[in-house]
Design a protein around this motif. Structure first.
Motif, PDB file in Angstrom:
ATOM      1  N   LEU A   1      12.065 -52.636  -6.227  1.00 45.42           N
ATOM      2  CA  LEU A   1      12.961 -52.544  -7.305  1.00 45.42           C
ATOM      3  C   LEU A   1      13.335 -51.110  -7.557  1.00 45.42           C
ATOM      4  CD1 LEU A   1      14.161 -54.505  -9.360  1.00 45.42           C
ATOM      5  CD2 LEU A   1      12.185 -53.830 -10.865  1.00 45.42           C
TER       6      LEU A   1
ATOM      7  N   SER B   1      15.870 -55.673 -14.583  1.00 43.93           N
ATOM      8  CA  SER B   1      14.559 -55.140 -13.826  1.00 43.93           C
ATOM      9  C   SER B   1      13.199 -55.762 -14.462  1.00 43.93           C
ATOM     10  CB  SER B   1      14.579 -53.525 -13.761  1.00 43.93           C
ATOM     11  OG  SER B   1      15.739 -52.941 -13.359  1.00 43.93           O
TER      12      SER B   1
ATOM     13  N   VAL C   1      20.597 -52.763 -16.620  1.00 45.55           N
ATOM     14  CA  VAL C   1      19.713 -52.655 -15.335  1.00 45.55           C
ATOM     15  C   VAL C   1      18.267 -52.607 -15.809  1.00 45.55           C
ATOM     16  CG1 VAL C   1      18.916 -50.781 -13.859  1.00 45.55           C
ATOM     17  CG2 VAL C   1      21.446 -51.119 -14.288  1.00 45.55           C
TER      18      VAL C   1
ATOM     19  N   THR D   1      17.272 -50.139  -7.941  1.00 45.33           N
ATOM     20  CA  THR D   1      18.027 -49.667  -8.944  1.00 45.33           C
ATOM     21  C   THR D   1      18.485 -48.497  -8.560  1.00 45.33           C
ATOM     22  OG1 THR D   1      15.855 -49.101  -9.845  1.00 45.33           O
ATOM     23  CG2 THR D   1      16.788 -51.223 -10.421  1.00 45.33           C
TER      24      THR D   1
END
Length: 184
Positions: free
Chosen positions: A172, A158, A154, A176
Motif C-alpha cells: 500500500l 488507504s 488518498v 500510494t
C-alpha cells in the motif's frame, strides 16, 4: 563545529524526554527542529518523518539521523544519532538494574500503569500532528484553512483498503508513493 554540538545537545534532550517511543516524541522533535531552531521547514520535517517510518529502526533515531544529515552532513547525522540514543541507553541500564531489584513491587507496577497511560496520550498527540501536517501542510492550521483534498482522499482510500481487504502495508505504501508522484 558549534552546529554539531548543538545537534548533539538538542537530540540528547529529545532522547532524554522520549518516554513513550518514537511516535510519542514526534511533537517534541518538531518543536525543537522546526519551530525553535528553524533547521528545517514543516514540509521537510514531514518528509523526514515519512522516510523515517519507512526505514528500519526506531523512528526517533531515524528522524535524528535524517535531521542531522540535512543540517550538517554525516558529522551532523552521527552527532544527532548519538545524542538521541545516549541517554536512552544509560537510562535503560539503570532501569534494568532497578527492575531486577524491585521486580515484585506493587508500587513499581502502579507507576508503570501511569506511564502507559501517558504514553498513549503522547502517541495520540503525535498521530494528530502527523494528520495535520499531511492534510494542511502545517502543525497548526489557520482557522478556516482548507485541507489538501487529494491527501485526504488518498488517506481515506488507504484506510478503507487496509480495513476491507487487509492489504500488505508495504504494498500500500508503494502504491500510494507512486500515486503521490502523479498528484504532487
Amino acid at each position: 563545529m558549534n552546529r554539531i554540538w548543538t545537534l548533539f545537545y538538542t537530540f540528547f534532550k529529545i532522547g532524554a524526554l522520549s518516554i513513550g517511543g518514537g511516535y510519542a516524541i514526534i511533537p517534541l522533535i518538531q518543536e525543537q527542529v522546526v519551530e525553535r531552531a528553524g533547521w528545517v521547514s514543516e514540509k521537510v520535517f514531514t518528509d523526514i518523518i515519512t522516510i523515517s517510518q519507512m526505514t528500519p529502526g526506531p523512528l526517533a533515531v531515524n528522524t535524528s539521523t535524517f535531521v542531522g544529515l540535512q543540517i550538517a552532513g554525516v558529522p551532523g547525522a552521527v552527532a544527532a544519532t548519538v545524542g538521541c540514543v545516549l541517554c536512552g541507553v544509560a537510562l535503560s541500564l539503570v532501569l534494568y538494574a532497578f527492575f531486577r531489584r524491585y521486580r515484585r513491587s506493587v508500587y513499581v507496577f502502579e507507576v508503570l500503569g501511569g506511564l502507559k497511560a501517558a504514553s498513549l496520550g503522547l502517541i495520540m498527540s503525535a498521530a494528530g500532528t502527523i494528520l495535520l501536517l499531511a492534510f494542511f501542510g502545517t502543525g497548526a492550521p489557520a482557522p478556516g484553512a482548507m485541507p489538501d483534498w487529494a491527501a485526504l482522499a488518498v488517506f481515506a482510500a488507504s484506510l478503507f483498503a487496509l480495513r476491507r481487504w487487509k492489504l500488505n502495508p508495504v504494498l500500500l505504501m508503494a502504491v500510494t508513493g507512486v500515486l503521490g508522484l502523479f498528484l504532487y
